[in-house]
Write a protein that holds these residues in place. Structure first.
Motif, PDB file in Angstrom:
ATOM      1  N   GLN A 152     -18.129 -32.267 -50.250  1.00 38.12           N
ATOM      2  CA  GLN A 152     -19.031 -30.921 -50.216  1.00 38.12           C
ATOM      3  C   GLN A 152     -19.020 -30.142 -51.341  1.00 38.12           C
ATOM      4  O   GLN A 152     -17.706 -29.787 -51.965  1.00 38.12           O
ATOM      5  CB  GLN A 152     -18.850 -30.154 -48.870  1.00 38.12           C
ATOM      6  CG  GLN A 152     -18.912 -31.065 -47.535  1.00 38.12           C
ATOM      7  CD  GLN A 152     -18.438 -30.374 -46.447  1.00 38.12           C
ATOM      8  OE1 GLN A 152     -17.686 -29.594 -46.564  1.00 38.12           O
ATOM      9  NE2 GLN A 152     -18.875 -30.512 -45.285  1.00 38.12           N
ATOM     10  N   PRO A 158     -20.162 -26.378 -51.922  1.00 37.00           N
ATOM     11  CA  PRO A 158     -20.942 -25.141 -51.274  1.00 37.00           C
ATOM     12  C   PRO A 158     -21.239 -24.175 -52.243  1.00 37.00           C
ATOM     13  O   PRO A 158     -20.418 -23.806 -53.328  1.00 37.00           O
ATOM     14  CB  PRO A 158     -19.979 -24.743 -50.552  1.00 37.00           C
ATOM     15  CG  PRO A 158     -18.508 -25.173 -50.823  1.00 37.00           C
ATOM     16  CD  PRO A 158     -18.938 -26.360 -51.652  1.00 37.00           C
ATOM     17  N   GLN A 162     -25.055 -25.738 -49.148  1.00 35.61           N
ATOM     18  CA  GLN A 162     -23.938 -26.695 -49.231  1.00 35.61           C
ATOM     19  C   GLN A 162     -24.550 -28.158 -49.277  1.00 35.61           C
ATOM     20  O   GLN A 162     -25.429 -28.442 -48.513  1.00 35.61           O
ATOM     21  CB  GLN A 162     -22.940 -26.606 -48.284  1.00 35.61           C
ATOM     22  CG  GLN A 162     -22.017 -27.673 -48.399  1.00 35.61           C
ATOM     23  CD  GLN A 162     -21.008 -27.516 -47.267  1.00 35.61           C
ATOM     24  OE1 GLN A 162     -19.522 -26.704 -47.295  1.00 35.61           O
ATOM     25  NE2 GLN A 162     -20.868 -28.050 -45.910  1.00 35.61           N
ATOM     26  N   ASN A 180     -21.431 -24.184 -40.094  1.00 33.12           N
ATOM     27  CA  ASN A 180     -22.250 -25.252 -40.840  1.00 33.12           C
ATOM     28  C   ASN A 180     -23.615 -25.359 -39.940  1.00 33.12           C
ATOM     29  O   ASN A 180     -23.536 -26.040 -38.976  1.00 33.12           O
ATOM     30  CB  ASN A 180     -21.756 -26.256 -41.367  1.00 33.12           C
ATOM     31  CG  ASN A 180     -20.720 -25.977 -42.330  1.00 33.12           C
ATOM     32  OD1 ASN A 180     -20.695 -24.891 -43.094  1.00 33.12           O
ATOM     33  ND2 ASN A 180     -19.755 -27.089 -42.901  1.00 33.12           N
TER      34      ASN A 180
END
Length: 261
Positions: free
Chosen positions: A146, A148, A166, A229
């Motif tokens: 990921q 972000p 993200q 998230n």
């Protein structure tokens, strides 16, 4: 030889003890002030200064699931997915733009996925035997890298809120796994039993876009964070006839440490 009166001795001892206690209190107060000043200096040194970059490694745990996600057996029984726990860790590079605002860019690894409840089916065979089928420990593991990009807004010196966007990139394929057991019973006796672990790929898209929303508390460089998230994109790669949009969702907590550059 002269002797002091008892009252004079008692008065002298009392005054001596009071003086010793006052001296001890002064020393304790001085030590406490020194300790407080040292802690204050350390806190100022570890705080993110305006106009400076800092590196924040962090590790944590979280739970994740897919929205609108179902698994069907024999076309009739439908199981809805549940949250599954996983590990996450990474590093952020943050720039303190002003006293109230900082921006960061990071790279994280996160184990996401979901699980399903156990399922059991019973079938009658032509030879009057009964076959029991059990499906247990049904889960899907999704490994993501990921990236972000977040904005941090300081509510107080220690408390802050974060919001950003993200991008998550799936590593390999989604992995589906479960334990399968088949038992055949005739005349109330087990005549056959088979147990195996089944694995396969789970249809998952390679890109996931989400919005991370979090809150953090920092003290002397140690940062405790909680984050949710919210998935924006459909991550299911199932056939079009399924016609369902599934999105990642999850909550996690982490601990990190700030190194000011």
């Amino acid at each position: 030889m002269q002797y002091l009166p008892i009252a004079a001795v008692s008065s002298y001892s009392s005054n001596y003890l009071q003086a010793r206690m006052m001296n001890m209190k002064k020393r304790i107060m001085s030590l406490a002030l020194l300790l407080a000043s040292v802690m204050g200096i350390n806190a100022q040194e570890t705080e993110s200064p305006v106009g400076k970059f800092s590196v924040i490694p962090h590790v944590g745990v979280g739970i994740s699931n897919w929205s609108n996600n179902e698994l069907s057996f024999s076309g009739s029984e439908v199981l809805k997915s549940k949250y599954q726990a996983g590990f996450n860790g990474g590093v952020d590079v943050e720039y303190r733009a002003t006293k109230e605002v900082a921006v960061s860019l990071g790279v994280n690894y996160a184990r996401l996925g979901f699980k399903f409840p156990s399922y059991q089916a019973e079938n009658e065979n032509p030879d009057k035997s009964t076959t029991l089928e059990g499906y247990d420990n049904i889960h899907v593991n999704l490994d993501y890298i990921q990236v972000p990009l977040k904005v941090r807004a300081y509510i107080t010196r220690n408390l802050s809120l974060t919001l950003g966007v993200q991008a998550g990139f799936l590593c390999g394929d989604g992995k589906w796994k479960m334990d399968y057991t088949q038992v055949t019973i005739r005349n109330e006796e087990v005549t056959a039993k088979e147990t195996e672990t089944l694995t396969n790929t789970w249809p998952t898209k390679k890109l996931d876009v989400s919005i991370p929303i979090g809150v953090s508390y920092e003290y002397m460089g140690v940062i405790l964070s909680a984050q949710y998230n919210l998935g924006l994109t459909n991550v299911s790669n199932a056939p079009k006839e399924v016609d369902k949009s599934c999105k990642n969702k999850g909550f996690g907590v982490s601990v990190g440490y700030r190194f000011t550059l």
